[in-house]
Design an enzyme around this catalytic site. Structure first.
Site, PDB file in Angstrom:
ATOM      1  N   GLU A 308       0.786  -1.230   0.000  1.00 22.08           N
ATOM      2  CA  GLU A 308       0.000   0.000   0.000  1.00 22.08           C
ATOM      3  C   GLU A 308       0.821   1.284   0.000  1.00 22.08           C
ATOM      4  OE1 GLU A 308       0.379  -2.270   2.406  1.00 22.08           O
ATOM      5  OE2 GLU A 308       0.269  -1.402   4.417  1.00 22.08           O
ATOM      6  N   HIS A 332      -8.005  -4.049  -1.324  1.00 21.52           N
ATOM      7  CA  HIS A 332      -7.244  -4.110  -0.081  1.00 21.52           C
ATOM      8  C   HIS A 332      -6.209  -2.982  -0.004  1.00 21.52           C
ATOM      9  CE1 HIS A 332      -5.386  -6.281   3.379  1.00 21.52           C
ATOM     10  NE2 HIS A 332      -4.285  -5.699   2.924  1.00 21.52           N
ATOM     11  N   GLU A 333      -5.386  -2.877  -1.035  1.00 20.61           N
ATOM     12  CA  GLU A 333      -4.319  -1.859  -0.978  1.00 20.61           C
ATOM     13  C   GLU A 333      -4.916  -0.448  -0.970  1.00 20.61           C
ATOM     14  OE1 GLU A 333      -1.853  -3.244   0.013  1.00 20.61           O
ATOM     15  OE2 GLU A 333      -2.172  -5.252  -0.790  1.00 20.61           O
ATOM     16  N   HIS A 336      -6.101   0.549   2.451  1.00 22.33           N
ATOM     17  CA  HIS A 336      -5.036   0.996   3.359  1.00 22.33           C
ATOM     18  C   HIS A 336      -4.885   2.523   3.349  1.00 22.33           C
ATOM     19  CE1 HIS A 336      -3.058  -2.410   5.235  1.00 22.33           C
ATOM     20  NE2 HIS A 336      -2.881  -3.052   4.085  1.00 22.33           N
ATOM     21  N   GLU A 355      -3.889  -4.367   9.219  1.00 20.12           N
ATOM     22  CA  GLU A 355      -4.304  -5.405   8.281  1.00 20.12           C
ATOM     23  C   GLU A 355      -5.726  -5.920   8.524  1.00 20.12           C
ATOM     24  OE1 GLU A 355      -2.825  -5.744   5.660  1.00 20.12           O
ATOM     25  OE2 GLU A 355      -0.803  -5.002   6.039  1.00 20.12           O
ATOM     26  N   ASP A 411       7.808  -9.982  10.903  1.00 19.06           N
ATOM     27  CA  ASP A 411       7.122 -10.937  10.026  1.00 19.06           C
ATOM     28  C   ASP A 411       6.094 -11.764  10.797  1.00 19.06           C
ATOM     29  OD1 ASP A 411       8.614 -10.128   7.895  1.00 19.06           O
ATOM     30  OD2 ASP A 411       9.831 -11.954   7.744  1.00 19.06           O
ATOM     31  N   TYR A 419      -4.853 -10.404   9.778  1.00 17.20           N
ATOM     32  CA  TYR A 419      -5.756 -10.111   8.661  1.00 17.20           C
ATOM     33  C   TYR A 419      -7.181 -10.569   8.939  1.00 17.20           C
ATOM     34  CZ  TYR A 419      -1.760  -9.091   5.611  1.00 17.20           C
ATOM     35  OH  TYR A 419      -0.650  -8.538   5.048  1.00 17.20           O
TER      36      TYR A 419
HETATM   37  N1  BES Z   1       1.002  -4.462   3.742  1.00 14.83           N
HETATM   38  C1  BES Z   1       0.748  -5.712   3.150  1.00 14.83           C
HETATM   39  C2  BES Z   1       1.969  -6.385   2.598  1.00 14.83           C
HETATM   40  C3  BES Z   1       3.067  -6.594   3.614  1.00 14.83           C
HETATM   41  C4  BES Z   1       2.825  -7.203   4.820  1.00 14.83           C
HETATM   42  C5  BES Z   1       4.350  -6.188   3.333  1.00 14.83           C
HETATM   43  C6  BES Z   1       3.858  -7.374   5.730  1.00 14.83           C
HETATM   44  C7  BES Z   1       5.365  -6.349   4.250  1.00 14.83           C
HETATM   45  C8  BES Z   1       5.132  -6.947   5.458  1.00 14.83           C
HETATM   46  C9  BES Z   1      -0.314  -5.619   2.050  1.00 14.83           C
HETATM   47  O1  BES Z   1      -1.276  -4.646   2.273  1.00 14.83           O
HETATM   48  C10 BES Z   1      -1.042  -6.919   2.027  1.00 14.83           C
HETATM   49  O2  BES Z   1      -1.635  -7.242   3.014  1.00 14.83           O
HETATM   50  N2  BES Z   1      -1.004  -7.641   0.919  1.00 14.83           N
HETATM   51  C11 BES Z   1      -1.667  -8.915   0.773  1.00 14.83           C
HETATM   52  C12 BES Z   1      -2.955  -8.782   0.001  1.00 14.83           C
HETATM   53  C13 BES Z   1      -4.204  -8.977   0.722  1.00 14.83           C
HETATM   54  C14 BES Z   1      -5.441  -8.982  -0.119  1.00 14.83           C
HETATM   55  C15 BES Z   1      -4.288  -9.807   1.924  1.00 14.83           C
HETATM   56  C16 BES Z   1      -0.740  -9.827   0.011  1.00 14.83           C
HETATM   57  O3  BES Z   1       0.376  -9.417  -0.289  1.00 14.83           O
HETATM   58  O4  BES Z   1      -1.101 -10.956  -0.269  1.00 14.83           O
HETATM   59 ZN    ZN Z   2      -2.576  -5.096   3.861  1.00 12.59          ZN
END
Ligand code: BES
Ligand code: ZN
Length: 640
Positions: A308, A332-333, A336, A355, A411, A419
């Site tokens: 995002e 989703h993005e 954010h 999230e 992580d 989520y």
């Molecule tokens: N912010 C996250 C991606 C992220 C998480 C980057 C943790 C670094 C560390 C992004 O918004 C995200 O959640 N992406 C998901 C998509 C979603 C629909 C659940 C993905 O990458 O799958």
């Molecule tokens: Zn996200």
């Protein structure tokens, strides 16, 4: 105000007294007691981000100006960062910054016109997760520090692609990924979401390449440099850069797509409903506050579905399925822009505030645009993932929304718990208070905390004061406590009823039992959406006769399917059932797709199913093409 959480988290009550800690805690002590004395000795574990070295409670960055060469030959960013800072504690005589794999060439303090070289700065010992602290002694009157530095070619936040690794094959490509704690591999700064800062940048790139940032998109100036400006304060993890042979196609007057040419038209078509998503979001939660909203489709090694970055979401090309079936990631993005970018988790222990809220908003938007049927299918698929993560959690505490203080890497904060359990908590609240009350409540949450970084407890207090106060019987303290501070999925969780999935299940059961022929299934499944396919594949038993998998594959050409989600589900099944006919395509998938959500689980499944050797052979070949983040994660999976 309820008091349950103070009982569960005794340190929290004390933290509220530390009014000057600057974490935007809105809570006030209920009474003024002499407790302040003892509290001063209590470590502020509840509001402190342990993944930063920065002394951000004493002194804060307010702006960073980057002036950088993007050097593809050496694979480094090289130049100067000028940081503006503000003392919170006037006695502060040191500025501690985060760095990781940076070479510091020189440092000066700036006070108006005067620049003073600093010789006695120190770079601490390198920690594999946190990097190195950079301690800069402050003179009394300085309010800027100038740091001449160079990044490392192996910086975890930057992937440098050779021309051969791009679709166009002519030019190299660079893209960043700062979340969660990789901004410090791009520049020295306070790398914590508790601190928000504005930024500006001047970039020099090789002729013919276009640089983009999570900011106003720079025009080339007379020196051939590009200038960028992010005038709204953002956390460091949202600083982003991409450089390559990138083209642009408008979707409307303030929304468009950037991509390499090969996929530009397809991407603009796939994402053509983004303006409707923005409208739906605005109707629910108020105006989009960031000016333009563009998407960039990155090379396939991008390790996430989407990221995002403000004004410019980074997206994986695996979303381009041709039928808009995976566009919930765009929702989703975009979401954010309210949850996360506007109102940000102050520590990674509170990641669900980013999230979980975003997954909730995403699904509300999907429902508004495509109806309840699709929204509930997406809820149900997400719930299946959550249950798997809860069952596989290394320890129960990692399935709490508010994560324990001892997580070892950010992580760990991004499992399906943040989520999906987060999303289901908000669905629970929505159902108890009703949309008429809950929707305006959430809208004012985003407004009242816009451009702030907040903790879980700030939200719970806000909930108490702004919703529970009006409807005291809607939810109990114990119910909220279970959602936020206890492991697992509370019994008050919604059970999503998808008629579509029930029908799929019925046909699946019949086919498995041999009561429905593959030929008959073919006719029925011709109408299935990607979602229905995913439910079908995820639910298939792994102990059927091998001819049955073969029949399925023949009837539906699952091996080699162009939809990355379906392909992934099929390959997972193929691994569990030793269906070797799919292996050549699986190999192709692992060689060409770097999206973590798919490849981490595929490597893990290969290892768990006695195919470690095969996995290692593929990985040895694929690894150089993977993003540094993915390399680290898969190294761990295969070496565990
Ligand atoms: N912010 C996250 C991606 C992220 C998480 C980057 C943790 C670094 C560390 C992004 O918004 C995200 O959640 N992406 C998901 C998509 C979603 C629909 C659940 C993905 O990458 O799958
Ligand atoms: Zn996200």
């Amino acid at each position: 105000m309820s008091t349950f959480k103070y009982a569960a988290f005794p340190l929290l009550a004390s933290a509220f007294f530390l009014g000057s800690c600057g974490d935007n805690q809105t809570s006030q002590p209920e009474t003024e007691t002499p407790e302040v004395e003892t509290v001063a000795e209590t470590p502020m574990v509840e509001t402190t981000d342990k993944f930063t070295y920065a002394n951000y409670k004493d002194v804060r960055l307010t702006h960073i100006d980057l002036n950088l060469d993007v050097n593809f030959e050496d694979k480094v960013l090289d130049g100067v960062a000028i940081l503006d800072f503000e003392r919170i504690d006037p006695e502060t005589d040191v500025l501690v910054l985060d760095t990781k794999d940076l070479t510091i060439n020189s440092i000066s303090l700036v006070n108006g016109e005067t620049t003073m070289p600093v010789e006695d700065y120190t770079l601490g010992e390198a920690d594999p997760v946190l990097g190195q602290e950079l301690r800069i002694p402050l003179s009394e009157d300085a309010d800027q520090v100038l740091i001449d530095y160079t990044t490392s070619p192996t910086a975890e936040g930057l992937q440098w692609l050779s021309p051969e690794q791009t679709a166009g094959k002519e030019d190299p490509y660079l893209f960043s990924q700062a979340q969660a704690i990789n901004a410090r591999t791009m520049a020295p700064l306070q790398d914590t979401p508790a601190v928000r800062l504005t930024y500006s940048a001047t970039l020099r790139v090789p002729d013919g390449l276009r640089p983009l940032m999570s900011a106003s998109q720079g025009e080339e100036n007379e020196n051939g440099e590009y200038q960028f400006e992010m005038p709204q304060p953002i956390p460091s993890y949202l600083i982003a850069i991409a450089v390559g042979d990138i083209e642009f196609k408008a979707i409307n007057d303030h929304i468009g797509v950037y991509a390499e040419e090969y996929i530009l038209d397809a991407a603009a078509e796939e994402f053509s409903e983004t303006p409707l998503m923005e409208e739906a979001n605005e109707e629910l939660y108020g105006p989009y506050r960031w000016g333009r909203y563009d998407l960039i489709v990155l090379p396939p090694s991008f390790p996430y579905g989407g990221m995002e970055n403000p004004r410019l979401s980074f997206m994986t090309p695996t979303l381009i399925a041709g039928d808009k079936s995976l566009t919930n990631v765009v929702a989703h993005e975009l979401a954010h822009s309210w949850s996360g970018n506007l109102v940000t988790n102050a520590t990674w222990r509170d990641a669900w505030l980013n999230e979980g809220f975003t997954s909730y908003v995403e699904n509300r938007v999907m429902e508004k645009l495509y109806g309840e049927r699709r929204a509930v299918m997406e809820q149900a698929l997400a719930l299946e993932d959550l249950k798997r993560d809860i069952a596989g959690a290394a320890r129960p505490e990692l399935t709490q929304l508010k994560l324990p203080a001892d997580i070892t890497h950010p992580d760990d904060a991004f499992s399906q718990v943040a989520y999906v359990k987060g999303q289901y908590f908000l669905i629970f609240l929505e159902e108890r208070f009703g949309r008429d009350a809950f929707d305006p409540f959430l809208k004012s949450w985003f407004n009242d905390h816009a451009f702030e970084s907040v903790t879980t407890e700030t939200f719970l207090d806000y909930l108490d004061d702004n919703l529970r106060a009006d409807y005291p019987d809607a939810v109990t303290d114990a119910e909220i406590e279970a959602w936020v501070y206890e492991p697992g999925l509370p019994e008050t969780a919604k059970n999503p009823q998808s008629d579509a999935f029930e029908t799929v299940q019925m046909h699946s059961d019949a086919w498995v039992a041999g009561d429905l022929s593959t030929f008959e299934l073919e006719e029925i499944a011709a109408e299935w959406s990607t979602h229905e396919w995913l439910h079908f594949l995820n639910g298939l038993p792994d102990d059927l006769a091998s001819e049955q998998y073969e029949d399925l594959d023949k009837a539906f050409s699952l091996t080699g399917t162009q939809n990355a989600e379906t392909a992934f589900a099929w390959y997972m099944l193929a691994i569990k059932t030793d269906y070797e006919a799919a292996y050549a395509d699986l190999e192709g998938f692992l060689m060409s797709v770097g999206r973590g959500k798919f490849i981490y689980r595929l490597y893990d499944a290969l290892k768990e199913n006695g195919k470690a050797e095969w996995a290692e052979r593929i990985y040895a070949e694929a690894r150089p093409g993977y993003h540094p983040i993915a390399q680290r994660r898969i190294d761990d999976i295969l070496n565990e």
